[in-house]
Scaffold this motif. Structure first.
Motif, mmCIF file in Angstrom:
data_model
loop_
_atom_site.group_PDB
_atom_site.id
_atom_site.type_symbol
_atom_site.label_atom_id
_atom_site.label_comp_id
_atom_site.label_asym_id
_atom_site.label_seq_id
_atom_site.Cartn_x
_atom_site.Cartn_y
_atom_site.Cartn_z
ATOM 1 N N VAL A 1 0.838 -1.102 0.105
ATOM 2 C CA VAL A 1 -0.070 -0.109 0.123
ATOM 3 C C VAL A 1 0.967 1.225 -0.139
ATOM 4 C CG1 VAL A 1 -1.704 1.235 1.288
ATOM 5 C CG2 VAL A 1 -1.909 -1.014 1.229
ATOM 6 N N ALA B 1 -8.132 5.226 -12.376
ATOM 7 C CA ALA B 1 -9.087 5.602 -11.430
ATOM 8 C C ALA B 1 -10.019 4.436 -11.074
ATOM 9 C CB ALA B 1 -10.084 6.819 -12.199
ATOM 10 N N TYR B 2 -10.454 3.826 -12.111
ATOM 11 C CA TYR B 2 -10.853 2.549 -11.953
ATOM 12 C C TYR B 2 -10.348 1.401 -11.042
ATOM 13 C CZ TYR B 2 -15.226 3.697 -14.825
ATOM 14 O OH TYR B 2 -16.268 4.055 -15.191
ATOM 15 N N VAL C 1 -8.678 2.260 -8.686
ATOM 16 C CA VAL C 1 -8.967 2.668 -7.241
ATOM 17 C C VAL C 1 -10.239 2.605 -6.914
ATOM 18 C CG1 VAL C 1 -8.765 4.876 -5.704
ATOM 19 C CG2 VAL C 1 -7.098 4.644 -7.492
ATOM 20 N N LEU C 2 -11.306 2.624 -7.687
ATOM 21 C CA LEU C 2 -12.622 2.416 -7.212
ATOM 22 C C LEU C 2 -13.155 0.997 -7.101
ATOM 23 C CD1 LEU C 2 -13.980 5.216 -9.703
ATOM 24 C CD2 LEU C 2 -13.843 5.261 -7.326
ATOM 25 N N THR C 3 -12.481 0.075 -7.939
ATOM 26 C CA THR C 3 -12.737 -1.127 -7.839
ATOM 27 C C THR C 3 -12.110 -2.066 -7.216
ATOM 28 O OG1 THR C 3 -11.709 -1.599 -10.218
ATOM 29 C CG2 THR C 3 -13.839 -1.096 -10.235
ATOM 30 N N PHE D 1 -8.701 -0.837 -4.976
ATOM 31 C CA PHE D 1 -8.153 -0.473 -3.615
ATOM 32 C C PHE D 1 -9.086 -0.353 -2.439
ATOM 33 C CE2 PHE D 1 -4.602 1.957 -6.496
ATOM 34 C CZ PHE D 1 -4.135 0.480 -6.699
ATOM 35 N N PHE D 2 -10.411 0.141 -2.762
ATOM 36 C CA PHE D 2 -11.171 0.690 -1.781
ATOM 37 C C PHE D 2 -11.730 -0.781 -1.333
ATOM 38 C CE2 PHE D 2 -11.712 4.790 -3.307
ATOM 39 C CZ PHE D 2 -11.768 5.576 -2.109
ATOM 40 N N LEU D 3 -12.041 -1.813 -2.256
ATOM 41 C CA LEU D 3 -12.428 -3.232 -1.690
ATOM 42 C C LEU D 3 -11.298 -3.938 -0.968
ATOM 43 C CD1 LEU D 3 -14.929 -4.880 -2.785
ATOM 44 C CD2 LEU D 3 -13.417 -5.953 -4.542
ATOM 45 N N ALA E 1 -8.934 -2.331 0.899
ATOM 46 C CA ALA E 1 -8.654 -1.635 2.339
ATOM 47 C C ALA E 1 -10.117 -1.862 3.157
ATOM 48 C CB ALA E 1 -8.514 -0.278 1.810
ATOM 49 N N GLY E 2 -11.217 -2.092 2.217
ATOM 50 C CA GLY E 2 -12.328 -1.892 3.239
ATOM 51 C C GLY E 2 -12.740 -3.282 3.916
ATOM 52 N N ASP F 1 -6.381 2.388 6.363
ATOM 53 C CA ASP F 1 -6.185 1.909 5.114
ATOM 54 C C ASP F 1 -7.210 2.378 3.988
ATOM 55 O OD1 ASP F 1 -4.987 0.862 2.955
ATOM 56 O OD2 ASP F 1 -5.035 -1.094 3.470
ATOM 57 N N GLY F 2 -8.515 2.289 4.442
ATOM 58 C CA GLY F 2 -9.565 2.658 3.616
ATOM 59 C C GLY F 2 -9.654 4.212 3.402
ATOM 60 N N THR G 1 -7.158 5.582 1.124
ATOM 61 C CA THR G 1 -7.360 5.272 -0.246
ATOM 62 C C THR G 1 -8.177 6.764 -0.908
ATOM 63 O OG1 THR G 1 -7.568 2.769 0.275
ATOM 64 C CG2 THR G 1 -8.441 3.625 -1.891
ATOM 65 N N GLY H 1 -5.472 9.770 -8.465
ATOM 66 C CA GLY H 1 -5.975 8.913 -9.720
ATOM 67 C C GLY H 1 -6.942 9.898 -10.425
ATOM 68 N N GLY H 2 -7.826 10.414 -9.650
ATOM 69 C CA GLY H 2 -9.036 11.176 -10.234
ATOM 70 C C GLY H 2 -8.473 12.104 -11.258
ATOM 71 N N ALA I 1 -7.012 11.243 -14.268
ATOM 72 C CA ALA I 1 -8.090 10.776 -15.285
ATOM 73 C C ALA I 1 -8.595 12.013 -15.823
ATOM 74 C CB ALA I 1 -8.987 9.764 -14.673
ATOM 75 N N LEU J 1 -19.939 3.375 -8.226
ATOM 76 C CA LEU J 1 -19.065 2.804 -7.253
ATOM 77 C C LEU J 1 -19.065 3.569 -6.048
ATOM 78 C CD1 LEU J 1 -16.472 1.792 -10.076
ATOM 79 C CD2 LEU J 1 -17.587 0.184 -8.506
ATOM 80 N N ILE K 1 -19.058 2.017 -2.400
ATOM 81 C CA ILE K 1 -17.723 2.271 -1.489
ATOM 82 C C ILE K 1 -18.185 2.948 -0.203
ATOM 83 C CG2 ILE K 1 -15.658 3.493 -1.218
ATOM 84 C CD1 ILE K 1 -15.246 3.031 -4.321
ATOM 85 N N TYR L 1 -19.864 0.279 2.013
ATOM 86 C CA TYR L 1 -19.205 -0.924 2.881
ATOM 87 C C TYR L 1 -17.934 -0.219 3.528
ATOM 88 C CZ TYR L 1 -15.603 -1.185 -1.257
ATOM 89 O OH TYR L 1 -14.591 -1.016 -2.156
ATOM 90 N N THR M 1 -17.845 -1.151 7.566
ATOM 91 C CA THR M 1 -16.596 -1.433 8.370
ATOM 92 C C THR M 1 -16.617 -0.586 9.769
ATOM 93 O OG1 THR M 1 -15.431 -1.572 6.125
ATOM 94 C CG2 THR M 1 -14.158 -1.567 8.242
#
Lengths: 465, 335
Positions: A67, A97-98, A100-102, A104-106, A108-109, B56-57, B60, B67-68, B71, B309, B313, B316, B320
């Motif tokens: 990480v 970006a995808y 991160v969204l699909t 990294f969050f998954l 970490a969460g 960690d979450g 992110t 990243g955004g 993009a 998404l 996010i 969930y 947590t």
């Protein structure tokens, strides 16, 4: 002369090499943990739970290192490669970006729940969280390899008036020509790397104590995995190579050391010293016609050499040539280890053959070396371009002065060696404890779960000793 | 036409991501900043445990911000990152130390103090650099020909040093009110006592930054003192005052939740203030939201997934937090 460009390239190579080590391990380990947990739930065999608890702590540390080294990567494109970011951003940015969204969050969460949620959420949701973490690592690999593949085999874009790559067809961008091969090759590499580490750790403990059921179980599982995956990986690598020949011939020429064209059958150069200046390989040990046979499936098929590529468009041959040979040699050794373990199984000596266990220990880090060698082969082989054929590395740089890059490079090197050196030490110390001792890599001091996870050190229900 | 709307929608989403990042990672960085103020190792253990399953979450969202930007506003990303090169690199290195400390601290007896300091130093430097970067952005970045055109030290000014310190103190306030909410016993009392001076300091910095921002740039001044936007100049300070009063009352009455929520409220209001100042720029004074945006194909392709998404996010992530809800028991984590 260390220019800003060269320093930035060294910095990227250094940080990305350090980074890839951790995902290569945690992609495989996350899947292994999901499998162990599923087996525990299905069979209620304590051995699986012992192994799950043993490796999840190691996973927590390796994942944490992945990480923090990964965050560096996500900002480094902008800091050091601003022109690349501006021009390629419209195409590769959305894919990242995808990621991160699909992914990294998954990861970490659900990590906290996976590492220490069993008592709080119950077996079912805990299994779900564990599976989500594993899925997250695979989704992450998919997106980032799509980005990287696009840089090698760009497709589905046009070039705008301000020099930006403009997306025309997302399907063609994501599923660009080299992506499927690269994805399969890298995910298999991650699984193989993890299997080698697990086999190495198991071998180490078998040499000391052959009776621990958890040790025996993981040695059996890991060597079985190596036996199956290593040959498939060699096949996948070969197909990836043929795909590269189609789209990036100069890279394959560098891998093969073919400076000159061979109109009627090219030899396979086993070893030699490539000399870019003289455009020749010195002291070459060759097998006639074999290169044509491998690449074209015919002894006398013509193969072009680097003499068809302008000097300024050639990749640095020596690095690509040697890193490729390191990777292939290790791949063969891995397949050999798998076959040896099969023979040992057949003879009924899987757990009492010290030479095999020592070989497994020696091959423990081989996956990491092979992964690095493979990445060096493909990335250096893409030079002198960042986006192959369209954007040169020398044109991709930020407007930076050499001293600024040099300062940050030194800082990265010092910090990485200190932080990841300490981390590696802790990982090795945790691995050196036999599974089932239920310790955190500490022989004294408080017993505790992973640092990412609060709660009791041991769930009474999770105890396996 | 659609491009205009898309880029502004995206500016909103990026702003939202940054806000979520500040709100979530702010308090766990704050916990790190407060580490030296803990009385002993047990207090530090329980403070770290209160954020361990969620940090960690939280972090992110920072990756999503980077990243955004890459993009959907690649030009802004390509200009801002080199302009803020030293603070960004320093922040990344600090986050490395802090991130691994969560794991390493439990793996060693002899070096535990070292990783305590790594956790504190990493949190402090990361917060400081984020504040410095914010200040540098507010004071403006020189752009020529789609690239950063300023000097190597442009980012470092008295103003950016001020915003840096403001963020450190503000995050420490978030951390202290978080600990007051999640912990019990002596350490809770202790953190609550720290929260009051931190709240005063945070308000002081907020006032200073608000005074100096309009002085920096005529555009900001006009925004804040010209009708109809001047309504905000009146409304924001009033709301800040009310929130601060509620925060003070919550601390005095030893409430658990209210002080933390009020501290978050202060950040939200400060954030709105910055948003008002910036609009419609993304990199003041040179780049507008529209100029920096990627082509529509990129904006649309990314937007479709993001709209689906981000709610998932948030769900969930909320789950947590729900799993690890309630007070952290001081004995939790020990056998």
């Amino acid at each position: 002369m260390l220019t800003a460009e060269l320093l930035a390239r060294i910095q990227f190579a250094f940080t990305v090499s350090f980074h890839i080590i951790f995902p290569a391990f945690s992609i495989g380990l996350a899947s292994y943990l999901a499998m162990l947990n599923a087996l525990w739930l299905r069979t209620r065999d304590e051995t699986y739970l012992t192994l799950f608890n043993h490796w999840k702590k190691i996973f927590a540390v390796a994942f944490g290192m992945g990480v923090v080294s990964g965050i560096v990567m996500s900002y480094q494109f902008g800091t050091n490669w601003a022109v690349f970011s501006d021009r390629a951003g419209p195409v590769v940015g959305p894919l990242m970006a995808y990621e991160v969204l699909t992914a990294f969050f998954l990861e970490a969460g659900f990590l906290g729940i996976m590492l220490f949620g069993r008592r709080r959420v119950g077996d079912g949701l805990h299994m779900f969280a564990t599976a989500m973490v594993a899925l997250g690592t695979l989704i992450s690999a998919t997106w980032i390899l799509s980005v990287n593949s696009w840089m090698h085999t760009p497709a589905g874009f046009s070039i705008g008036e301000n020099g930006q790559f403009l997306p025309e067809d997302w399907w063609a961008i994501i599923f660009n020509p080299s992506f499927p091969y690269r994805l399969v090759h890298m995910v298999l590499a991650a699984y193989l790397t993890t299997a080698l580490v697990v086999a190495g750790v198991a071998g180490w403990h078998l040499l000391r104590d052959r009776t621990n059921p958890a040790t025996r179980r993981m040695f059996s599982m890991a060597t079985g995995m190596i036996l199956v995956v290593a040959p498939i990986q060699i096949l996948a690598g070969d197909m990836h190579g043929l795909n590269t020949l189609e789209h990036q011939p100069a890279k394959v020429m560098a891998m093969e050391g073919h400076f000159e064209s061979h109109p009627d059958g090219a030899p396979l150069i086993l070893f030699g010293l490539p000399d870019q200046e003289a455009q020749t390989v010195r002291w070459a040990v060759e097998i006639p016609y074999l290169s044509s046979l491998i690449l074209k499936h015919s002894f006398t098929a013509p193969l072009d050499g680097l003499d068809t590529i302008p000097r300024e468009d050639q990749p640095p041959v020596a690095i690509v040539f040697w890193s490729f040979r390191v990777m292939v040699t290790l791949g063969m050794l891995m397949a050999g280890l798998g076959l040896w373990s099969l023979w040992a199984r057949y003879k009924g000596r899987l757990y009492d053959w010290p030479a095999l266990h020592r070989a497994a220990v020696a091959m423990g880090p081989a996956g990491f070396v092979a992964v690095l060698a493979g990445w060096i082969t493909t990335e250096v082989g893409r030079q002198p371009f960042t986006v192959y054929g369209h954007l040169r590395t020398s044109e991709s740089l930020s407007p930076l002065e050499a001293p600024a890059v040099a300062t940050s490079l030194v800082a990265f090197i010092v910090v990485y060696f200190f932080v990841f050196g300490a981390g590696t030490f802790y990982l090795l110390r945790m691995m050196s404890l036999p599974p089932g001792t239920e310790r955190m890599g500490l022989r004294d001091g408080p017993i505790r779960t992973a640092g990412i996870t609060p709660g009791l050190a041991e769930d009474p229900r999770e105890r396996s000793d | 036409m659609a491009g205009l709307e898309l880029s502004f929608i995206w500016a909103g989403i990026i702003a939202f991501s940054v806000l979520v990042y500040v709100i979530l990672d702010g308090f766990d960085l704050g916990v790190g900043i407060l580490f030296p103020f803990a009385k002993d190792e047990r207090e530090r253990d329980v403070m770290m445990n209160s954020v361990a399953p969620i940090w960690d979450g939280n972090e992110t969202w920072l990756v999503l911000g980077g990243g955004g930007l890459f993009a959907v506003f690649p030009l802004a990303y390509a200009v801002v990152m080199p302009a803020l090169y030293p603070p960004i690199i320093a922040m990344l290195l600090a986050l490395i130390f802090r991130g691994v400390a969560f794991e390493y601290r439990w793996r060693t007896v002899r070096w535990k103090r070292l990783w305590d300091w790594a956790f504190f130093g990493g949190s402090l430097v990361a917060a400081l650099m984020q504040g410095v970067a914010l200040g540098a952005l507010v004071q403006g970045i020189e752009v020529e020909n789609r690239a950063y055109a300023g000097g190597r030290w442009d980012w470092l000014t008295p103003f950016s040093a001020l915003t840096g310190m403001a963020v450190v103190v503000g995050f420490a306030l978030l951390g202290a009110t978080w600990c007051n909410m999640k912990l019990e016993g002596r350490v809770q009392e202790h953190m609550r006592r720290l929260a009051l001076p931190l709240a005063v300091a945070t308000l002081g910095f907020l006032v200073l930054v608000s005074i100096f921002t309009p002085l920096h740039d005529a555009v900001y001044a006009e925004r804040w003192f010209r009708w109809p936007t001047a309504v905000w100049s009146f409304a924001v300070p009033v709301l800040v005052g009310l929130t601060a009063f509620r925060l003070w009352r919550g601390l005095v009455r030893a409430e658990d939740r209210a002080p933390f929520l009020c501290a978050l409220g202060l950040f939200l209001l400060a954030f709105i203030g910055i948003g008002i100042s910036f609009y419609p720029m993304i990199v003041p004074p040179a780049l507008t939201i529209r100029e920096a945006a990627a082509p529509d194909e990129s904006l649309l392709f990314t937007l479709v997934g993001t709209l689906v998404l981000i709610p998932i996010i948030l769900i969930y992530t909320g789950y947590t937090y729900w799993v690890f809800r309630g007070k952290i028991d001081a004995d939790e984590g020990y056998h």
